[in-house]
Design a protein around this motif. Structure first.
Motif, PDB file in Angstrom:
ATOM      1  N   TYR A  96      48.540  55.590 -46.986  1.00 45.95           N
ATOM      2  CA  TYR A  96      47.253  55.274 -46.380  1.00 45.95           C
ATOM      3  C   TYR A  96      47.448  54.312 -45.215  1.00 45.95           C
ATOM      4  O   TYR A  96      48.427  53.549 -45.180  1.00 45.95           O
ATOM      5  N   PRO A  97      46.529  54.325 -44.257  1.00 48.61           N
ATOM      6  CA  PRO A  97      46.692  53.467 -43.084  1.00 48.61           C
ATOM      7  C   PRO A  97      46.507  51.987 -43.420  1.00 48.61           C
ATOM      8  O   PRO A  97      45.893  51.644 -44.435  1.00 48.61           O
ATOM      9  N   PRO A  98      47.002  51.098 -42.591  1.00 46.98           N
ATOM     10  CA  PRO A  98      46.802  49.657 -42.811  1.00 46.98           C
ATOM     11  C   PRO A  98      45.320  49.314 -42.876  1.00 46.98           C
ATOM     12  O   PRO A  98      44.491  49.901 -42.162  1.00 46.98           O
ATOM     13  N   GLY A  99      44.976  48.382 -43.752  1.00 49.46           N
ATOM     14  CA  GLY A  99      43.588  47.953 -43.884  1.00 49.46           C
ATOM     15  C   GLY A  99      42.728  48.848 -44.756  1.00 49.46           C
ATOM     16  O   GLY A  99      41.537  48.575 -44.942  1.00 49.46           O
ATOM     17  N   PHE A 100      43.316  49.909 -45.308  1.00 50.54           N
ATOM     18  CA  PHE A 100      42.554  50.813 -46.191  1.00 50.54           C
ATOM     19  C   PHE A 100      42.196  50.062 -47.470  1.00 50.54           C
ATOM     20  O   PHE A 100      43.062  49.502 -48.146  1.00 50.54           O
ATOM     21  N   SER A 101      40.910  50.050 -47.823  1.00 48.92           N
ATOM     22  CA  SER A 101      40.449  49.314 -49.006  1.00 48.92           C
ATOM     23  C   SER A 101      40.148  50.276 -50.134  1.00 48.92           C
ATOM     24  O   SER A 101      40.035  51.488 -49.936  1.00 48.92           O
ATOM     25  N   TYR A 102      39.965  49.727 -51.346  1.00 50.55           N
ATOM     26  CA  TYR A 102      39.616  50.584 -52.487  1.00 50.55           C
ATOM     27  C   TYR A 102      38.261  51.248 -52.261  1.00 50.55           C
ATOM     28  O   TYR A 102      38.055  52.409 -52.639  1.00 50.55           O
ATOM     29  N   ALA A 103      37.340  50.536 -51.617  1.00 51.48           N
ATOM     30  CA  ALA A 103      36.023  51.115 -51.337  1.00 51.48           C
ATOM     31  C   ALA A 103      36.131  52.352 -50.455  1.00 51.48           C
ATOM     32  O   ALA A 103      35.273  53.250 -50.520  1.00 51.48           O
ATOM     33  N   ASP A 104      37.190  52.420 -49.636  1.00 51.31           N
ATOM     34  CA  ASP A 104      37.374  53.585 -48.768  1.00 51.31           C
ATOM     35  C   ASP A 104      37.706  54.849 -49.557  1.00 51.31           C
ATOM     36  O   ASP A 104      37.598  55.959 -49.022  1.00 51.31           O
ATOM     37  N   PHE A 105      38.119  54.695 -50.804  1.00 49.59           N
ATOM     38  CA  PHE A 105      38.338  55.877 -51.650  1.00 49.59           C
ATOM     39  C   PHE A 105      37.008  56.535 -52.042  1.00 49.59           C
ATOM     40  O   PHE A 105      36.962  57.717 -52.371  1.00 49.59           O
ATOM     41  N   GLY A 106      35.924  55.759 -52.051  1.00 50.74           N
ATOM     42  CA  GLY A 106      34.643  56.238 -52.559  1.00 50.74           C
ATOM     43  C   GLY A 106      34.164  57.548 -51.953  1.00 50.74           C
ATOM     44  O   GLY A 106      33.826  58.488 -52.693  1.00 50.74           O
ATOM     45  N   PRO A 107      34.112  57.662 -50.603  1.00 54.70           N
ATOM     46  CA  PRO A 107      33.633  58.921 -50.018  1.00 54.70           C
ATOM     47  C   PRO A 107      34.503  60.126 -50.361  1.00 54.70           C
ATOM     48  O   PRO A 107      34.031  61.268 -50.277  1.00 54.70           O
ATOM     49  N   GLN A 108      35.768  59.883 -50.752  1.00 55.89           N
ATOM     50  CA  GLN A 108      36.663  60.993 -51.089  1.00 55.89           C
ATOM     51  C   GLN A 108      36.484  61.475 -52.533  1.00 55.89           C
ATOM     52  O   GLN A 108      37.046  62.499 -52.921  1.00 55.89           O
ATOM     53  N   PHE A 109      35.710  60.741 -53.304  1.00 49.53           N
ATOM     54  CA  PHE A 109      35.369  61.172 -54.666  1.00 49.53           C
ATOM     55  C   PHE A 109      34.201  62.145 -54.545  1.00 49.53           C
ATOM     56  O   PHE A 109      33.033  61.793 -54.694  1.00 49.53           O
ATOM     57  N   THR A 110      34.514  63.414 -54.268  1.00 47.77           N
ATOM     58  CA  THR A 110      33.477  64.363 -53.860  1.00 47.77           C
ATOM     59  C   THR A 110      32.837  65.131 -55.007  1.00 47.77           C
ATOM     60  O   THR A 110      31.691  65.560 -54.897  1.00 47.77           O
ATOM     61  N   ALA A 111      33.563  65.369 -56.095  1.00 47.12           N
ATOM     62  CA  ALA A 111      33.084  66.225 -57.193  1.00 47.12           C
ATOM     63  C   ALA A 111      32.648  67.596 -56.677  1.00 47.12           C
ATOM     64  O   ALA A 111      31.755  68.229 -57.244  1.00 47.12           O
ATOM     65  N   ARG A 112      33.292  68.055 -55.599  1.00 45.36           N
ATOM     66  CA  ARG A 112      32.855  69.287 -54.928  1.00 45.36           C
ATOM     67  C   ARG A 112      32.867  70.505 -55.852  1.00 45.36           C
ATOM     68  O   ARG A 112      32.038  71.395 -55.749  1.00 45.36           O
ATOM     69  N   PHE A 113      33.837  70.547 -56.772  1.00 46.39           N
ATOM     70  CA  PHE A 113      33.960  71.708 -57.655  1.00 46.39           C
ATOM     71  C   PHE A 113      33.517  71.393 -59.088  1.00 46.39           C
ATOM     72  O   PHE A 113      33.916  72.085 -60.021  1.00 46.39           O
TER      73      PHE A 113
END
Length: 465
Positions: A96-113
């Motif tokens: 992950y890039p520098p400065g990436f926070s745990y909160a930045d994982f949130g939008p990737q939790f998509t539950a798309r399927f």
């Protein structure tokens, strides 16, 4: 002929006070339900709703933002930022890039399927009688639109869906009981850290976050079970646990059938609450005197999904069925965990394990569901025999097939009405008794591939003592 017809005269009238008492009793009807006070002596006296003991087998689902990094375990955030473990620092710097926070994982939790009906079909096919979903783990992200978790819930971030509500509706269409896991603490919530700094003499976090969430979950989803966790740093008086439980038992919409575990504060585990978890993967060595549950995970290393899981980390079908049998024989329930992906998929190896349990239970469920411990739990011989019972019927589940095809049991005492069968086989089995070896059961002369199950066979005994 009535007695006063032979010269005794009519019976004397009842005194007026007695008539008034009888009339009042008829008007009042049954006594009011018992009220529980907010103390452990009262709360611990509540009978456990019997659906839970009958259910025996449930599926645990650990799902949250931790499924995005999907590495190490569901404690990713704590190991990375709370403990600063170097392997987690390295993982983040490499991926992950520098400065990436745990909160930045949130939008990737998509539950798309995530298709709740597909999950519910799988759990039903697995033979699960209840399912427990993480509504919020220690990271604080809520899988429902909690009003006290602004911008850190599944409606505002990521899926933009009410995951708790959707799964609940799918399960209830199939008459599967619904349990909600909820963590009392949140590792990095500012109000929790403030209370911790104050030696837990203040309750800012409890009043603003924990208790509003618990009341909301109960009123909104009416769960059959509340699986509490995250209690270990504080006494139950900090969490206001007894006040919540007295409301739950007295006045909540689920007061008559809700079940809870024992994680409500320091020193509560194995002592207070509804049934006992004691600790993760708890295995008593003898029959406890209190209802209990073993929670464990198909992935032996983590509760949440991990991309770096390998086959040696995955519990085998034999291991799972052995644990299920031993747990039920000792009076417990077996709660088996899976971790879905960030997209809402249950990976094939987890599906395969769940379906194999369902296949086994379709043959042997008679010895599991609604069973009770027998007077003997374990036959200590080379075949590892565990007993359960239902009414006057005894079940002997053996985990290793005897080499000579004869199962020796010393605990059951035969009578003139004894009948012996194997679940999944139509015909009665032949048997005899020997003074030294006890009851000898002659097993079907079939190859292991043609038997109803490949592991964990059940002998049904009627007319034994």
């Amino acid at each position: 002929m009535k007695p006063w017809a032979v010269g005794l005269g009519p019976p004397p009238p009842l005194p007026l006070p007695l008539l008034l008492l009888l009339g009042a009793a008829l008007v009042r009807g049954p006594p009011p339900p018992r009220r529980y006070t907010p103390d452990w002596q009262s709360l611990d006296s509540r009978p456990l709703p019997d659906w839970f003991d009958k259910a025996k087998f449930g599926v645990f689902v650990h799902w949250g933002v931790f499924a995005v990094p999907a590495w190490g375990s569901e404690w990713f955030w704590w190991h990375w930022k709370g403990e600063g473990l170097p392997q987690y620092e390295q993982f983040m710097s490499e991926n992950y890039p520098p400065g990436f926070s745990y909160a930045d994982f949130g939008p990737q939790f998509t539950a798309r399927f995530f298709h709740p009906d597909t999950w519910a079909d799988l759990f039903q096919a697995a033979g699960a009688r209840y399912v427990v979903l993480t509504t919020k783990h220690h990271e604080g992200f809520t899988n429902w639109p909690s009003s006290v978790s602004w911008n850190w819930n599944s409606n505002d971030v990521g899926p933009h869906r009410d995951l708790v509500g959707e799964l609940g509706r799918a399960l209830r269409k199939r008459n599967i009981r619904y349990g909600l896991y909820h963590s009392l603490l949140e590792w990095f919530h500012p109000l929790y850290l403030l209370d911790k700094k104050n030696n837990f003499k203040t309750q800012f976090f409890v009043r603003a976050k924990t208790m509003p969430e618990l009341y909301d979950l109960v009123n909104r989803y009416e769960p059959d079970l509340i699986w509490s966790d995250g209690e270990w740093e504080c006494p139950d008086t900090y969490w206001n646990s007894t006040e919540f439980l007295s409301w739950l038992y007295n006045d909540s919409p689920v007061k008559d059938h809700v079940v809870v575990n024992d994680r409500w504060g320091q020193n509560c585990s194995c002592h207070h609450g509804g049934y006992y978890n004691c600790q993760d993967k708890y295995k008593p060595e003898s029959l406890p005197d209190h209802k209990w549950e073993m929670c464990t995970s198909i992935d032996k290393v983590s509760w949440g999904y991990r991309r770096n899981m390998v086959m040696s980390d995955v519990a085998s079908e034999c291991e799972i069925i052995s644990e299920l049998v031993q747990t039920v024989s000792l009076g417990g329930n077996y709660l088996l965990n899976i971790g879905p992906t960030k997209d809402g998929l249950i990976v094939p190896i987890f599906q395969e394990r769940l379906l194999s349990i369902g296949k086994w239970l379709s043959i042997n469920g008679e010895a599991i569901y609604a069973s009770k411990p027998w007077r003997v739990q374990l036959e200590k011989n080379t075949t590892s025999v565990w007993y359960t019972s239902r009414g006057m019927t005894v079940y002997a589940i053996f985990l290793r097939w005897p080499e000579n095809g004869v199962l020796s049991l010393k605990s059951p005492v035969t009578t003139s009405t004894t009948q012996i069968t194997m679940l999944g086989i139509q015909k009665d089995l032949k048997w005899s008794t020997e003074p030294e070896e006890g009851l000898l059961i002659y097993l079907p002369q079939l190859s292991l591939f043609t038997l109803p199950v490949e592991f964990g066979w059940t002998i049904k005994l009627t007319g034994v003592e």
